[in-house]
Motif scaffolding. Structure first.
Motif, PDB file in Angstrom:
ATOM      1  N   UNK A  30       0.836  -1.191   0.000  1.00 44.26           N
ATOM      2  CA  UNK A  30       0.000   0.000   0.000  1.00 44.26           C
ATOM      3  C   UNK A  30       0.871   1.241   0.000  1.00 44.26           C
ATOM      4  N   UNK A  31       0.501   2.205  -0.798  1.00 40.78           N
ATOM      5  CA  UNK A  31       1.151   3.511  -0.772  1.00 40.78           C
ATOM      6  C   UNK A  31       0.644   4.225   0.469  1.00 40.78           C
ATOM      7  N   UNK A  32       1.523   4.516   1.464  1.00 40.65           N
ATOM      8  CA  UNK A  32       1.051   5.095   2.721  1.00 40.65           C
ATOM      9  C   UNK A  32       0.404   6.459   2.560  1.00 40.65           C
ATOM     10  N   UNK A  33       0.687   7.172   1.487  1.00 35.38           N
ATOM     11  CA  UNK A  33       0.061   8.474   1.274  1.00 35.38           C
ATOM     12  C   UNK A  33      -1.355   8.294   0.753  1.00 35.38           C
ATOM     13  N   UNK A  34      -1.589   7.244  -0.040  1.00 38.31           N
ATOM     14  CA  UNK A  34      -2.888   7.048  -0.668  1.00 38.31           C
ATOM     15  C   UNK A  34      -3.791   6.087   0.094  1.00 38.31           C
ATOM     16  N   UNK A  35      -3.238   5.273   0.971  1.00 32.59           N
ATOM     17  CA  UNK A  35      -4.031   4.270   1.680  1.00 32.59           C
ATOM     18  C   UNK A  35      -3.493   4.097   3.090  1.00 32.59           C
ATOM     19  N   UNK A  36      -4.393   4.107   4.056  1.00 27.47           N
ATOM     20  CA  UNK A  36      -3.998   3.886   5.438  1.00 27.47           C
ATOM     21  C   UNK A  36      -5.012   2.965   6.094  1.00 27.47           C
ATOM     22  N   UNK A  37      -4.512   1.999   6.825  1.00 26.84           N
ATOM     23  CA  UNK A  37      -5.357   1.099   7.604  1.00 26.84           C
ATOM     24  C   UNK A  37      -4.935   1.192   9.056  1.00 26.84           C
ATOM     25  N   UNK A  38      -5.915   1.181   9.923  1.00 27.07           N
ATOM     26  CA  UNK A  38      -5.650   1.170  11.362  1.00 27.07           C
ATOM     27  C   UNK A  38      -6.665   0.295  12.049  1.00 27.07           C
ATOM     28  N   UNK A  39      -6.260  -0.247  13.186  1.00 28.04           N
ATOM     29  CA  UNK A  39      -7.159  -1.078  13.974  1.00 28.04           C
ATOM     30  C   UNK A  39      -6.919  -0.802  15.448  1.00 28.04           C
ATOM     31  N   UNK A  40      -7.996  -0.687  16.192  1.00 29.00           N
ATOM     32  CA  UNK A  40      -7.930  -0.536  17.640  1.00 29.00           C
ATOM     33  C   UNK A  40      -8.754  -1.663  18.251  1.00 29.00           C
ATOM     34  N   UNK A  41      -8.248  -2.268  19.308  1.00 28.85           N
ATOM     35  CA  UNK A  41      -9.008  -3.220  20.117  1.00 28.85           C
ATOM     36  C   UNK A  41      -9.115  -2.597  21.495  1.00 28.85           C
ATOM     37  N   UNK A  42     -10.350  -2.317  21.910  1.00 33.21           N
ATOM     38  CA  UNK A  42     -10.583  -1.493  23.087  1.00 33.21           C
ATOM     39  C   UNK A  42     -11.538  -2.153  24.063  1.00 33.21           C
ATOM     40  N   UNK A  43     -11.387  -1.802  25.326  1.00 34.72           N
ATOM     41  CA  UNK A  43     -12.379  -2.237  26.306  1.00 34.72           C
ATOM     42  C   UNK A  43     -13.649  -1.422  26.092  1.00 34.72           C
ATOM     43  N   UNK A  44     -14.743  -1.929  26.571  1.00 34.26           N
ATOM     44  CA  UNK A  44     -16.050  -1.289  26.354  1.00 34.26           C
ATOM     45  C   UNK A  44     -16.303  -0.183  27.366  1.00 34.26           C
ATOM     46  N   UNK A  45     -15.589   0.923  27.181  1.00 35.64           N
ATOM     47  CA  UNK A  45     -15.740   2.097  28.035  1.00 35.64           C
ATOM     48  C   UNK A  45     -15.906   3.310  27.133  1.00 35.64           C
ATOM     49  N   UNK A  46     -16.856   4.163  27.448  1.00 36.50           N
ATOM     50  CA  UNK A  46     -17.140   5.324  26.608  1.00 36.50           C
ATOM     51  C   UNK A  46     -15.958   6.283  26.501  1.00 36.50           C
ATOM     52  N   UNK A  47     -15.062   6.272  27.469  1.00 35.01           N
ATOM     53  CA  UNK A  47     -13.909   7.184  27.444  1.00 35.01           C
ATOM     54  C   UNK A  47     -12.944   6.896  26.305  1.00 35.01           C
ATOM     55  N   UNK A  48     -13.038   5.722  25.687  1.00 39.03           N
ATOM     56  CA  UNK A  48     -12.119   5.396  24.584  1.00 39.03           C
ATOM     57  C   UNK A  48     -12.568   6.018  23.263  1.00 39.03           C
ATOM     58  N   UNK A  49     -13.800   6.513  23.189  1.00 40.03           N
ATOM     59  CA  UNK A  49     -14.347   6.989  21.918  1.00 40.03           C
ATOM     60  C   UNK A  49     -13.650   8.247  21.382  1.00 40.03           C
ATOM     61  N   UNK A  50     -13.555   9.344  22.139  1.00 44.90           N
ATOM     62  CA  UNK A  50     -13.032  10.582  21.544  1.00 44.90           C
ATOM     63  C   UNK A  50     -11.637  10.478  20.918  1.00 44.90           C
ATOM     64  N   UNK A  51     -10.651   9.832  21.554  1.00 46.11           N
ATOM     65  CA  UNK A  51      -9.333   9.771  20.906  1.00 46.11           C
ATOM     66  C   UNK A  51      -9.327   8.963  19.606  1.00 46.11           C
ATOM     67  N   UNK A  52     -10.131   7.912  19.550  1.00 47.31           N
ATOM     68  CA  UNK A  52     -10.196   7.111  18.324  1.00 47.31           C
ATOM     69  C   UNK A  52     -10.870   7.915  17.215  1.00 47.31           C
ATOM     70  N   UNK A  53     -11.958   8.578  17.539  1.00 43.11           N
ATOM     71  CA  UNK A  53     -12.651   9.413  16.557  1.00 43.11           C
ATOM     72  C   UNK A  53     -11.709  10.499  16.037  1.00 43.11           C
ATOM     73  N   UNK A  54     -10.955  11.111  16.920  1.00 42.61           N
ATOM     74  CA  UNK A  54     -10.000  12.148  16.515  1.00 42.61           C
ATOM     75  C   UNK A  54      -8.964  11.587  15.541  1.00 42.61           C
ATOM     76  N   UNK A  55      -8.457  10.386  15.811  1.00 34.28           N
ATOM     77  CA  UNK A  55      -7.487   9.754  14.902  1.00 34.28           C
ATOM     78  C   UNK A  55      -8.113   9.484  13.532  1.00 34.28           C
ATOM     79  N   UNK A  56      -9.352   9.021  13.519  1.00 34.04           N
ATOM     80  CA  UNK A  56     -10.021   8.716  12.250  1.00 34.04           C
ATOM     81  C   UNK A  56     -10.265  10.002  11.461  1.00 34.04           C
ATOM     82  N   UNK A  57     -10.667  11.059  12.132  1.00 30.72           N
ATOM     83  CA  UNK A  57     -10.863  12.351  11.462  1.00 30.72           C
ATOM     84  C   UNK A  57      -9.543  12.833  10.862  1.00 30.72           C
ATOM     85  N   UNK A  58      -8.454  12.670  11.588  1.00 29.82           N
ATOM     86  CA  UNK A  58      -7.137  13.074  11.073  1.00 29.82           C
ATOM     87  C   UNK A  58      -6.774  12.281   9.826  1.00 29.82           C
ATOM     88  N   UNK A  59      -7.045  10.981   9.831  1.00 28.86           N
ATOM     89  CA  UNK A  59      -6.783  10.165   8.636  1.00 28.86           C
ATOM     90  C   UNK A  59      -7.593  10.673   7.446  1.00 28.86           C
TER      91      UNK A  59
END
Length: 173
Positions: A30-59
């Protein structure tokens, strides 16, 4: 939900908040400029949502998605999908995991949100602001929002695994 990506233990900060652990795909084809994949495995706590959403928005921003898509469509839809997985799919059980997989390129964003729950029939959920009890409901608007903010949503049992997967797709404007 067994996953090769899940950390053995969930580390926590000094104040007890879960430490987020992103997993970045290193696919050499994959060309890192044209394609990016990420995966998070998280515990089921609402506090994990904002940082992941922020990372996805940045991508998405880095891939050239519009400011409306990065400021409204993506954060609202992904937040709703993650909250549903944590609150409904995993019944807020912090020992259960939510797996978020993101693929973004110059054409589209694909977000898979997987939980350990039984799932639901997406076609059965047809909420509308025209419903008489729309404003009194404490829940039930998330799927409506996702349908209206994304170009496509679908759900299914996870391939060969227990649990449920919700897929969100957004094409670049």
């Amino acid at each position: 939900m067994a996953s090769r990506l899940a950390p053995a233990a969930h580390p926590r900060t000094d104040d007890g908040a879960p430490v987020l652990t992103p997993f970045v795909s290193a696919d050499v084809e994959c060309d890192p400029v044209k394609h990016m994949s990420r995966c998070w495995v998280l515990s089921s706590e609402l506090t994990v949502i904002p940082p992941v959403v922020e990372d996805i928005v940045t991508l998405c921003r880095d891939a050239g998605f519009s400011s409306k898509q990065c400021g409204l469509n993506v954060p609202v839809a992904v937040t709703e999908a993650m909250a549903n997985a944590i609150l409904r799919g995993n019944d807020s059980d912090a020992t259960r995991h939510v797996e978020i997989t993101v693929d973004v390129d110059e054409q589209r964003l694909v977000v898979d949100v997987c939980d350990e729950g039984e799932g639901f029939d997406l076609q059965q959920l047809q909420q509308s602001p025209d419903d008489a009890d729309w404003f009194e409901r404490e829940h039930g608007r998330g799927v409506f929002l996702m349908r209206n903010l994304m170009d496509h949503i679908e759900n299914a049992r996870r391939d060969g695994q227990c649990g449920h997967r919700l897929r969100l797709v957004l094409y670049r404007a």
